[in-house]
Design a protein around this motif. Structure first.
Motif, PDB file in Angstrom:
ATOM      1  N   GLU A 416       3.848   0.710   4.997  1.00 36.97           N
ATOM      2  CA  GLU A 416       4.343  -0.072   3.496  1.00 36.97           C
ATOM      3  C   GLU A 416       3.527  -1.297   3.341  1.00 36.97           C
ATOM      4  N   ARG A 417       3.602  -1.566   4.482  1.00 39.05           N
ATOM      5  CA  ARG A 417       2.105  -2.992   4.613  1.00 39.05           C
ATOM      6  C   ARG A 417       1.031  -2.861   3.920  1.00 39.05           C
ATOM      7  N   CYS A 418       0.055  -0.864   4.330  1.00 35.84           N
ATOM      8  CA  CYS A 418      -1.368  -1.121   3.350  1.00 35.84           C
ATOM      9  C   CYS A 418      -0.689  -0.989   1.915  1.00 35.84           C
ATOM     10  N   VAL A 419       0.348  -0.571   1.130  1.00 31.97           N
ATOM     11  CA  VAL A 419       1.267  -0.361   0.324  1.00 31.97           C
ATOM     12  C   VAL A 419       1.151  -1.185  -0.290  1.00 31.97           C
ATOM     13  N   GLN A 420       1.019  -2.849  -0.061  1.00 38.02           N
ATOM     14  CA  GLN A 420       1.787  -3.745  -0.567  1.00 38.02           C
ATOM     15  C   GLN A 420      -0.198  -4.605  -0.672  1.00 38.02           C
ATOM     16  N   LEU A 421      -0.487  -4.214   0.297  1.00 38.67           N
ATOM     17  CA  LEU A 421      -2.297  -4.604   0.074  1.00 38.67           C
ATOM     18  C   LEU A 421      -2.626  -3.870  -1.179  1.00 38.67           C
ATOM     19  N   PHE A 422      -2.973  -2.575  -0.728  1.00 35.58           N
ATOM     20  CA  PHE A 422      -3.309  -1.513  -2.133  1.00 35.58           C
ATOM     21  C   PHE A 422      -2.884  -2.356  -3.463  1.00 35.58           C
ATOM     22  N   SER A 423      -1.878  -3.188  -3.919  1.00 36.58           N
ATOM     23  CA  SER A 423      -0.953  -3.852  -4.701  1.00 36.58           C
ATOM     24  C   SER A 423      -1.638  -4.968  -5.270  1.00 36.58           C
ATOM     25  N   TYR A 424      -2.697  -4.888  -4.476  1.00 38.71           N
ATOM     26  CA  TYR A 424      -3.762  -6.932  -4.758  1.00 38.71           C
ATOM     27  C   TYR A 424      -4.927  -6.281  -5.604  1.00 38.71           C
ATOM     28  N   LEU A 425      -4.991  -4.695  -5.012  1.00 38.80           N
ATOM     29  CA  LEU A 425      -6.974  -3.737  -5.573  1.00 38.80           C
ATOM     30  C   LEU A 425      -7.249  -4.212  -6.756  1.00 38.80           C
TER      31      LEU A 425
END
Length: 759
Positions: A416-425
């Motif tokens: 979930e934390r990885c996907v949160q960072l992914f959402s800013y890419l």
């Protein structure tokens, strides 16, 4: 007229006698006010008034009694009330005013009782003010207006004393405020006479206080004082002011203490908003948010500082990585920095997401500040490896076996934390390409720690980017699920059709392999069938296989042909895995790729002391030089050196020679020898091709709907529609030119910067 005829003066004398008694009681004997008249006395006065009002004209004294009622009230106010009030000041005036108002209420009550018949008939029929209305108006004009300024001033003085911590009589203040409300049903007098001066006084009071506090206090102390002041003012309204005053009074305090000094407070050296964020003063930040949330446009400056702070913290992490990358001596050292960098980004995001959710109550302004800040540093790539690749690789380490031991909940949390960072890419398409390659390796090499976790990650990406984004990822997982059924079918088919599958080949066939494997001769094997469109494209290696391998492939080809006639099988040897039984001083089971296995089998029958050159291996196996070098490097230069190399070095050259390492030994019976991938983590060319297609599709979609559009508007709308990456404007221009060349669009003949859609 009968016996009940009452002359005006005679009747008035009787009524006047009762009024005089009432006035005397009001001025002298407070204890007697509640029982001023007995029932008999009251009835006598009421009857006298009734008789005087019901006599026929010209002896109906209603009008005269109404007039004398007013004159009596006026005389009482001017002769006995006003002189006493004018001699009082401050708190004494307040007490006297409250006393005189209460006396007036008692007097008004009895006067209405005495003259009740007037209210019922005379007043009603002549549409004139009631006795009560007339009495209130006279009190307002003859009493209140005469001492209004001193009375209001006295109330304000008491309130300011209380603000300074002095003890005041709140009951008295409540009674004073009640006078205003009872003089007007709609509180007009209260608003005009008391509320307005009170608000002006409060403004001046808190203006002075704010200047003193700013000069002497830190921001946290100032905020606590402001919070206490607001709470005190709300409590003050609840205790003795009218409820309608609360929002007005609170707004005055907020304006003077907060709004007028916001910039100064937030920028306060050593204790301003930046210092609170730097020192993680969460309680003070929560108070800052709560106070300025009620101030018009009060949160925007705070959100701007929060965005600036988070951006700086993120850029600090990026700069730290740049310094570490520059200091690293080798590629391996640089790779070791990657997980720590992503972990630092995750920790930073967690910290400020929690801060915004809790201290800033998830307010949209701060959510936006976090998003915009993260988009700055998360898209700030360092070195050759993009952050999209690093985040994907971090997820890969979480999802594959052999890495850090994590519980199911920890895996889910990390994803979930990885996907949160992914959402800013900004390069979400690049992430997808890298992730797809890594997912393929996990699935094909049986390195996924959990099928549920894999599906969970894909569902998270799907939630944020839609079904189109994850279609190929879902197809890969589905391929392996349907592949399990295919393996069962193959095993059953082999068991019942052995002769037809092998023909006249002298190979023993058995369906006794482990799991869903099939044994052909001495080789136990299984096949994964992949749909080309779902999986990444892989390097095709036309290696010369041992006869036993060819027999296995022939068996599967016949089975596959019996199942489908419109699909073509292409064998991707670079993805295959094998377990080779090797006999050194003791036997070992070596887990290798298919290419490594074929290379090892080439040394069967070769004496241990005989060297085989790289050129010979390339010719025997039909391998390209680059592929051969990678295969031989893994077998002779890695941790488990099952082959010896001459000359000894860390790399492989064209003139190197190899032989079996007769001295090889390992404490483990089963060993795994990894090999460098023949394929890149992603195909940059394919990513660029996909982007070009996406840009052109967006342009055509927009122009088809609009038919005619100028250059700037088209560029803007194309950029708005591309969610998975942010192309350079020059790239969009090039795709527009390509569409013009292919006659999807044309330029307007009269306006060169306008495009027209060609159906």
């Amino acid at each position: 007229m009968g016996d009940r005829f009452v002359a005006l003066e005679d009747g008035w004398a009787a009524i006047k006698s009762a009024i005089d008694k009432l006035i005397k009681i009001l001025s002298e004997d407070m204890a007697q006010q509640s029982k001023a008249f007995t029932t008999i006395e009251y009835v006598e006065v009421y009857t006298k008034c009734y008789d005087m009002c019901t006599q026929r004209s010209p002896h109906n004294w209603s009008e005269e009694l109404y007039t004398r009622h007013g004159v009596t009230i006026e005389n009482y106010f001017t002769e006995q009330v006003v002189p006493v009030l004018q001699g009082k000041r401050d708190e004494y005036l307040l007490k006297e005013m409250v006393l005189r108002w209460k006396n007036h209420e008692i007097m008004d009550k009895w006067m209405r009782k005495f003259f009740m018949y007037l209210d019922r008939y005379y007043v009603k029929h002549h549409s004139i003010p009631t006795l009560h209305e007339s009495s209130l108006e006279k009190f307002r004009t003859l009493v209140f207006e005469q001492v209004k300024d001193e009375f209001v001033g006295g109330i304000v003085v008491q309130i300011n004393k209380e603000r300074e911590g002095e003890i005041v009589d709140r009951g008295l203040l409540k009674d004073c405020v009640a006078v205003f409300g009872k003089m007007s049903d709609k509180l007009k007098i209260y608003e005009e006479a008391l509320e307005k001066p009170l608000l002006e006084s409060s403004k001046d009071y808190y203006l002075n206080k704010s200047q003193d506090w700013i000069a002497e206090d830190t921001l946290p102390v100032y905020l606590r004082k402001a919070e206490a002041a607001l709470e005190t003012e709300r409590e003050r309204v609840d205790n003795y002011l009218e409820a309608d005053s609360k929002p007005k009074l609170v707004k005055v305090v907020e304006t003077e203490l907060l709004k007028e000094h916001e910039k100064t407070l937030l920028e306060k050296e050593g204790s301003g908003c930046r210092a609170l964020l730097e020192d993680d003063k969460r309680e003070d930040l929560a108070r800052l948010f709560m106070l300025f949330d009620n101030v018009e446009d009060g949160l925007e400056p705070i959100a701007a500082i929060v965005k600036e702070h988070i951006t700086k913290k993120g850029e600090d992490i990026v700069e730290k990585r740049e310094a570490a990358m520059a200091a690293a001596q080798s590629h391996k050292e640089r790779e070791a920095l990657d997980p720590a960098f992503v972990q630092a980004l995750l920790d930073l995001h967690d910290k400020y997401r929690t801060l915004i959710d809790n201290q800033f109550q998830g307010h949209s302004l701060f959510q936006k500040a976090l998003k915009e800040a993260c988009e700055v540093f998360i898209n700030h790539d360092v070195g050759k490896t993009s952050n999209a690749e690093l985040i994907s690789s971090f997820a890969d380490r979480v999802l594959k076996t052999g890495g850090q031991k994590l519980s199911e909940s920890e895996v889910e949390d990390n994803l979930e934390r990885c996907v949160q960072l992914f959402s800013y890419l900004s390069d979400k398409d690049l992430f997808c390409e890298v992730y797809r390659n890594q997912l393929a390796k996990r699935l094909l090499n049986s390195r996924s720690a959990s099928d549920d976790a894999e599906r969970s990650m894909i569902s998270k990406l799907k939630l944020r980017c839609g079904a189109q984004y994850t279609a190929r990822l879902e197809g890969m997982v589905k391929d392996l699920l349907t592949g399990d059924d295919f393996k069962k079918s193959f095993k059953e088919h082999v068991a019942t059709n052995a002769a037809s599958l092998l023909g006249d080949k002298d190979v023993k066939l058995s369906a006794q392999g482990s799991g869903e494997c099939v044994t052909v001769g001495n080789i136990e094997f299984s096949v994964d069938v992949l749909t080309t469109g779902h999986w990444p494209s892989y390097k095709m290696v036309n290696i010369v296989l041992p006869r036993e391998f060819d027999d296995c492939m022939d068996v599967y080809k016949k089975f596959y042909a019996s199942k489908t006639s419109h699909r073509c099988l292409k064998w991707v040897f670079s993805l295959g895995n094998a377990t080779v039984r090797a006999a050194f001083k003791r036997p070992y089971d070596i887990q290798v790729t298919t290419l490594q296995a074929v290379a090892l089998l080439a040394f069967n029958g070769v004496p241990d002391d005989q060297w085989v050159s790289l050129q010979e291996i390339m010719g025997q196996l039909n391998l390209e030089e680059e592929v051969a070098k990678r295969v031989m490097h893994s077998l002779s230069c890695s941790k488990h050196k099952v082959l010896e190399k001459e000359p000894k070095s860390k790399g492989i050259s064209r003139d190197d020679k190899f032989r079996v390492n007769a001295k090889f030994q390992s404490p483990m019976r089963k060993i795994r020898i990894p090999m460098a991938s023949l394929d890149q983590s992603h195909n940059p060319k394919r990513v660029q091709e996909d982007r070009s297609i996406a840009i052109e599709a967006a342009v055509v979609r927009i122009m088809k709907a609009r038919k005619r559009m100028n250059h700037t508007a088209l560029i803007t709308e194309v950029l708005a529609q591309l969610h998975f990456f942010k192309p350079a404007i020059s790239q969009v221009k090039r795709r527009i030119e390509h569409l013009i060349d292919r006659e999807y669009l044309e330029r307007d003949e009269e306006e060169a910067n306008v495009y027209k859609y060609l159906a």
